[in-house]
Design a protein around this motif. Structure first.
Motif, short mmCIF file in Angstrom:
data_model
loop_
_atom_site.label_atom_id
_atom_site.label_comp_id
_atom_site.label_asym_id
_atom_site.label_seq_id
_atom_site.Cartn_x
_atom_site.Cartn_y
_atom_site.Cartn_z
N VAL A 1 -3.81 1.97 -24.98
CA VAL A 1 -4.24 0.67 -25.16
C VAL A 1 -3.04 -0.22 -25.02
CG1 VAL A 1 -5.29 -1.13 -26.74
CG2 VAL A 1 -6.11 1.07 -26.82
N ILE A 2 -3.02 -1.12 -23.96
CA ILE A 2 -2.03 -2.12 -23.65
C ILE A 2 -2.41 -3.40 -23.52
CG2 ILE A 2 -0.73 -0.20 -22.38
CD1 ILE A 2 -1.86 -1.41 -19.82
N ASP A 3 -1.49 -4.36 -23.66
CA ASP A 3 -1.69 -5.66 -23.58
C ASP A 3 -1.94 -6.22 -22.18
OD1 ASP A 3 -1.17 -8.46 -24.33
OD2 ASP A 3 0.22 -8.49 -22.60
N ILE A 4 -3.08 -7.04 -22.01
CA ILE A 4 -3.46 -7.51 -20.57
C ILE A 4 -2.34 -7.83 -19.61
CG2 ILE A 4 -3.96 -9.75 -21.19
CD1 ILE A 4 -6.08 -7.55 -19.04
N SER A 5 -1.30 -8.41 -20.04
CA SER A 5 -0.35 -8.90 -19.22
C SER A 5 0.47 -7.75 -18.54
CB SER A 5 0.56 -9.98 -19.70
OG SER A 5 1.37 -9.48 -21.07
N GLN A 6 0.67 -6.82 -19.71
CA GLN A 6 1.17 -5.46 -19.28
C GLN A 6 0.58 -4.63 -18.23
OE1 GLN A 6 2.06 -2.67 -22.50
NE2 GLN A 6 3.16 -1.31 -21.02
N PHE A 7 -0.95 -4.58 -18.39
CA PHE A 7 -1.94 -3.98 -17.49
C PHE A 7 -1.60 -4.82 -16.07
CE2 PHE A 7 -5.98 -4.30 -15.58
CZ PHE A 7 -6.11 -2.68 -15.31
N GLU A 8 -1.56 -6.08 -16.10
CA GLU A 8 -1.64 -6.90 -14.80
C GLU A 8 -0.39 -6.47 -13.97
OE1 GLU A 8 -2.38 -10.75 -16.22
OE2 GLU A 8 -4.48 -10.53 -16.03
N ARG A 9 0.56 -6.36 -14.75
CA ARG A 9 2.01 -5.89 -14.30
C ARG A 9 2.13 -4.71 -13.45
NH1 ARG A 9 4.29 -8.64 -18.67
NH2 ARG A 9 4.59 -6.33 -19.52
N GLN A 10 1.33 -3.81 -14.13
CA GLN A 10 1.52 -2.58 -13.81
C GLN A 10 0.23 -2.29 -12.41
OE1 GLN A 10 0.14 0.03 -16.95
NE2 GLN A 10 2.16 0.02 -18.01
N GLU B 1 0.19 -4.66 -10.26
CA GLU B 1 0.85 -5.35 -9.19
C GLU B 1 1.93 -4.47 -8.45
OE1 GLU B 1 2.36 -9.02 -11.14
OE2 GLU B 1 0.46 -9.83 -10.93
N SER B 2 2.54 -3.34 -9.47
CA SER B 2 3.56 -2.53 -8.94
C SER B 2 3.22 -1.91 -7.75
CB SER B 2 4.22 -1.71 -10.11
OG SER B 2 4.64 -2.58 -11.26
N PRO B 3 2.09 -0.98 -7.70
CA PRO B 3 1.82 -0.52 -6.46
C PRO B 3 1.80 -1.36 -5.02
CG PRO B 3 0.40 0.33 -8.07
CD PRO B 3 1.16 -0.72 -8.51
N ALA B 4 1.39 -2.50 -5.16
CA ALA B 4 1.21 -3.38 -4.16
C ALA B 4 2.28 -3.97 -3.49
CB ALA B 4 0.45 -4.61 -4.60
N LEU B 5 3.41 -4.02 -4.41
CA LEU B 5 4.92 -4.36 -4.25
C LEU B 5 5.53 -2.99 -3.61
CD1 LEU B 5 7.23 -6.31 -4.27
CD2 LEU B 5 7.76 -5.58 -6.43
N LEU B 6 5.57 -1.96 -4.16
CA LEU B 6 5.84 -0.73 -3.48
C LEU B 6 5.37 -0.50 -2.08
CD1 LEU B 6 6.00 1.53 -6.80
CD2 LEU B 6 8.06 0.40 -5.59
N LYS B 7 4.13 -0.71 -2.02
CA LYS B 7 3.45 -0.77 -0.55
C LYS B 7 4.18 -1.63 0.43
CE LYS B 7 -0.87 -0.65 1.78
NZ LYS B 7 -2.20 -0.47 1.68
N LEU B 8 4.51 -2.97 -0.06
CA LEU B 8 5.17 -3.71 0.86
C LEU B 8 6.57 -3.31 1.23
CD1 LEU B 8 3.86 -7.23 -0.60
CD2 LEU B 8 3.52 -5.99 1.68
N ILE B 9 7.26 -2.83 0.14
CA ILE B 9 8.63 -2.37 0.57
C ILE B 9 8.64 -1.08 1.48
CG2 ILE B 9 10.59 -0.95 -0.47
CD1 ILE B 9 10.05 -3.05 -3.16
N ALA B 10 7.81 -0.24 1.35
CA ALA B 10 7.69 1.12 2.32
C ALA B 10 7.31 0.55 3.65
CB ALA B 10 6.70 1.99 1.56
N GLN B 11 6.44 -0.41 3.66
CA GLN B 11 6.04 -0.83 4.97
C GLN B 11 7.11 -1.54 5.62
OE1 GLN B 11 2.80 -3.72 4.98
NE2 GLN B 11 2.83 -4.18 7.20
N GLY B 12 8.00 -2.50 4.81
CA GLY B 12 9.16 -2.77 5.60
C GLY B 12 10.27 -2.06 6.01
N GLN B 13 10.36 -1.04 4.97
CA GLN B 13 11.34 0.25 5.52
C GLN B 13 10.95 0.93 6.66
OE1 GLN B 13 11.30 2.11 1.86
NE2 GLN B 13 13.37 1.30 1.01
N LYS B 14 9.73 1.17 7.00
CA LYS B 14 9.13 1.73 8.17
C LYS B 14 9.31 0.96 9.36
CE LYS B 14 4.76 3.98 10.13
NZ LYS B 14 5.42 3.72 11.36
N GLU B 15 8.95 -0.32 9.21
CA GLU B 15 9.18 -1.44 10.40
C GLU B 15 10.40 -1.34 10.77
OE1 GLU B 15 7.33 -4.96 9.51
OE2 GLU B 15 5.31 -4.07 9.48
N PHE B 16 11.51 -1.38 9.75
CA PHE B 16 13.06 -1.17 10.10
C PHE B 16 13.40 -0.29 10.71
CE2 PHE B 16 17.41 -0.38 9.03
CZ PHE B 16 17.99 -1.61 9.56
N ALA B 17 12.87 1.07 10.29
CA ALA B 17 13.04 2.37 10.99
C ALA B 17 12.57 2.33 12.34
CB ALA B 17 12.48 3.73 10.10
#
Length: 86
Positions: free
Chosen positions: A43-52, A54-70
């Motif tokens: 059981v977690i607080d809703i704000s912690q749940f929302e942050r969790q 969001e994390s995969p979406a941010l990681l996906k954007l970073i991976a996409q940027g790294q691929k485009e750079f490569a």
């Protein structure tokens, strides 16, 4: 699992649900719920749940940027800044 995390049986969750929700206002730490002595859910607080969530979406954007750079799909920073000014 950190030892400081509260671990409670399902019976505690059932009997104290309203109190647990109230406690989250001042102590929004996760609670591990057990059933028959085995961890079953968290059981977690809703704000912690929302942050969790969001994390995969941010990681996906970073991976996409790294691929485009490569792949060489990047431009000059000065040209980008000029384009943003237009």
């Amino acid at each position: 699992m950190a030892l400081a995390e509260p671990i409670r049986p399902t019976s505690n969750l059932k009997s104290r649900a309203a109190e647990i929700v109230k406690d989250f206002r001042t102590h929004p730490e996760q609670i591990i719920i057990t059933q028959n002595g085995e961890a079953k859910m968290v059981v977690i607080d809703i704000s912690q749940f929302e942050r969790q969530r969001e994390s995969p979406a941010l990681l996906k954007l970073i991976a996409q940027g790294q691929k485009e750079f490569a792949d060489g799909k990047f431009g000059d920073a000065d040209a980008f800044m000029e384009e943003m000014d237009d």
